[in-house]
Design an enzyme around this catalytic site. Structure first.
Site, short mmCIF file in Angstrom:
data_model
loop_
_atom_site.label_atom_id
_atom_site.label_comp_id
_atom_site.label_asym_id
_atom_site.label_seq_id
_atom_site.Cartn_x
_atom_site.Cartn_y
_atom_site.Cartn_z
N GLU A 265 14.58 -6.37 -12.00
CA GLU A 265 15.59 -6.76 -12.98
C GLU A 265 15.70 -8.29 -13.12
OE1 GLU A 265 18.62 -2.94 -12.77
OE2 GLU A 265 19.16 -4.75 -11.66
N GLU B 287 15.11 3.45 -13.44
CA GLU B 287 16.35 3.80 -12.75
C GLU B 287 17.24 4.54 -13.73
OE1 GLU B 287 18.25 0.45 -10.92
OE2 GLU B 287 16.40 -0.30 -10.00
#
Length: 650
Positions: free
Chosen positions: A141, A312
């Site tokens: 991320e 995710e």
């Protein structure tokens, strides 16, 4: 297919074999590991401990699971931060950001690049050809927790070097930035300071270049890792997990070095974080808005050049939003199938087991903490696995007939100089996407300047900076092209074009903007004509020789058209935007279905999926019995039909 994020270092080794067995039993095929384990790999400089990872990799592989290994650079260990405190990022107010969480580094640190290259090379040399390994995730991320831009000495040095390469001389820099204003001229690149901590707002041209520079730093950091992995891990793919509603670096640029894109889908968390009205948040509090996850599926399918995963997937309550409700029953299952309908190759849940400790202990997993018992989300994941088994091999995704031009610089321009407190580029694009999807239309996202060949309708909700390649692509488009407010309003160096907005697009639109107004909440302006409703937040005063299709209450043009190009001179309310999309679809010859607010469709080859986020059933207008689900789509559920193929070959 399904996957899961697993942290063997969090659990007793005696559990690993049973965990792997239960993953396979649940229908999981892929497991991501290792992206936060640097301190377990290397307890102190050069003191590596690989036994535990060897065992974990072998255990997963022997169970028939495919491993995705993350590089651990999102969380440099304490010993490294103590050796080199200059690695730490500096916030915009000049404060050092400390150790004790994650993402505590600046992309401009040459030392950290070298240390990252070292650990990535060590890891890829050791595991690059492990038989269980199928792919890699770089870092984790990028930019999370406001970490794209750092404001320290390391960043200043790198920024000055970047400016030298971009402008060659201080005179050119001063000219490009308009530095004569407020006596901001510099005599050399060494006199350039960072555009923060100024008395009032900094020069917008300097700020835009700084954002560009930091975006390129992120892409370069990623490419460094990619190049190393490709050298030592042949035949394995490489990806990165992007985030939702995140625009602080250019994802198109970074995606060029990846094999495909992945993103982290947390529909309820994003509902809380996006600037929706409280009534909207309340209505969708346990389902999320029906277009939040699909928006990102379509965007990242574009970034991945037709390929993407969800790395995710939300399995239950998250821990990081202002409010963190449990998803309504059926939604965890629905979100997984919806991602596949939009082209996802794998949906990977975060995480296998809820952690009972540290910062994310309130974040749900597929299993309850410290146990082998499935959570409510885990049971729904098992149901999704059964659904996918019933559907079998899914058809290839094909290009849609409608494209949205998504431009990260457009967000930067509006954020740096909004001119109206509620002019937010991501929200504007989302509203356009929501409106066209409400008509049952599939959508692709493309970068500015990409070929528009084959699209019957192209939407550019706002494109302040129009490059030469973008202008050429718009001019060559055979389908309809519609531009929204502020398009063509700035040059590359953040000034108003000499010919006035929309700049070079005047040749296509036969129009120019001579004045703009931002509108306070409630100060709406009526629109009448081919579309009706209100302008809110923003309107423009347009002079035109093109056809006026709709006008404001003062009779000035609100929507104009010239041949296949159109310009909307305002931020439209929901009614005006809906009517605009209906008008454009009619002109483009696109078939539409008016859907309830809680229902969305998606086609994948000869399969048509209907997803119902609402509390009441939806009687679908398709003939025949669905492959999965009911002809009247149940609340918080979905149905799938076999129908005629839609879209076109990529």
């Amino acid at each position: 297919m399904l996957g899961v994020c697993y942290y063997p270092e969090h659990w007793p080794e005696a559990w690993w074999v049973e965990d792997a067995r239960r993953m396979r039993e649940l229908g999981i095929a892929y497991v991501r590991i290792g992206e936060f384990a640097w301190s377990r790999y290397e307890r102190s400089r050069g003191q590596f401990q690989w036994d535990w990872l060897d065992t974990a990799m072998n255990t997963l592989g022997e169970a028939g699971l495919k491993v995705v290994l993350g590089t651990p650079t999102a969380a440099p260990p304490k010993w490294l931060m103590d050796e080199h405190p200059e690695i730490a990022p500096i916030d915009e107010q000049g404060r050092r950001r400390g150790f004790g969480s994650r993402r505590h580094y600046t992309f401009s640190s040459q030392v950290y690049r070298e240390e990252s290259a070292r650990i990535v090379e060590t890891l890829s040399r050791r595991y690059g050809e492990h038989p269980a390994l199928v792919g890699w995730q770089t870092d984790n991320e990028f930019g999370c927790h406001d970490t794209v831009r750092s404001w320290g000495a390391e960043d200043l040095k790198a920024f000055r070097d970047w400016l030298r390469g971009a402008y060659q001389s201080a005179d050119r820099l001063n000219q490009a930035w308009g530095s004569v204003f407020w006596s901001m001229e510099v005599g050399s690149f060494d006199e350039v300071s960072l555009p923060n901590c100024t008395v009032t707002e900094p020069n917008p041209a300097a700020l835009l270049d700084y954002w560009r520079f930091q975006s390129q730093q992120v892409a370069a950091f990623n490419r460094m890792q990619v190049d190393i992995i490709r050298r030592y891990s042949p035949g394995r793919w490489i990806t990165h997990n992007f985030m939702g509603f995140f625009n602080e670096f250019d994802h198109w640029l970074l995606g060029e070095s990846l094999d495909f894109a992945t993103w982290d889908s947390y529909p309820l968390g994003f509902l809380e974080g996006f600037p929706f009205a409280e009534a909207e948040r309340g209505r969708w509090r346990t389902t999320s808005r029906p277009d939040i996850a699909p928006f990102h599926h379509d965007l990242y399918r574009g970034v991945g050049r037709g390929r993407f995963w969800v790395m995710e997937q939300q399995p239950g309550p998250v821990n990081w939003a202002p409010w963190n409700p449990a998803p309504a029953g059926g939604m965890v299952r629905l979100w997984a199938i919806e991602a596949h309908a939009h082209g996802a190759e794998v949906v990977s849940y975060f995480r296998w087991r809820q952690a009972p400790f540290a910062q994310e202990q309130m974040h749900a997993g597929l299993n309850l903490p410290s146990s082998h018992e499935l959570s409510p989300g885990g049971r729904e994941a098992a149901a999704a696995a059964d659904d996918l088994m019933r559907l079998g091999d899914l058809p290839a995704t094909v290009a849609a007939e409608v494209a949205i031009v998504y431009d990260y610089e457009a967000h930067w321009v509006a954020a740096i100089l909004p001119h109206g407190a509620d002019f937010r580029y991501p929200e504007l694009v989302f509203r356009w996407y929501e409106a066209i999807r409400g008509l049952g239309i599939d959508v692709d996202f493309v970068p500015s300047g990409a070929s528009l060949e084959g699209y019957r309708l192209v939407l550019a909700p706002s494109l302040p900076i129009v490059s030469a390649s973008a202008e050429a692509a718009f001019a060559a488009a055979k389908g309809l092209v519609v531009f929204g407010p502020r398009s063509g309003s700035k040059t590359r160096h953040f000034s108003i074009p000499e010919e006035l907005p929309p700049g070079s697009l005047q040749r296509l639109l036969r129009s120019r903007v001579i004045e703009v107004s931002s509108l306070r909440p409630g100060a709406n302006i009526a629109i009448q004509g081919a579309i009706s409703g209100n302008a809110e937040r923003w309107r423009e005063l347009v002079e035109t020789s093109a056809e006026i299709l709709a006008a404001f209450a003062d009779n000035s043009p609100a929507l104009v058209g010239n041949d296949n190009c159109f310009y909307l001179a305002c931020w439209p309310d929901s009614r005006a935007l809906r009517m605009l999309m209906e008008l454009l679809c009619r002109k483009a010859g696109l078939s539409t279905i008016e859907l309830p607010k809680g229902v969305r469709l998606r086609r994948r080859g000869d399969l048509t999926f209907a997803f119902n986020y609402a509390e009441t059933s939806w009687p679908a207008p398709f003939g025949g019995e669905p492959l999965i689900g009911d002809a009247s789509v149940a609340p918080r559920s979905f149905s799938v039909w076999r129908t005629s193929p839609a879209g076109r070959d990529r």
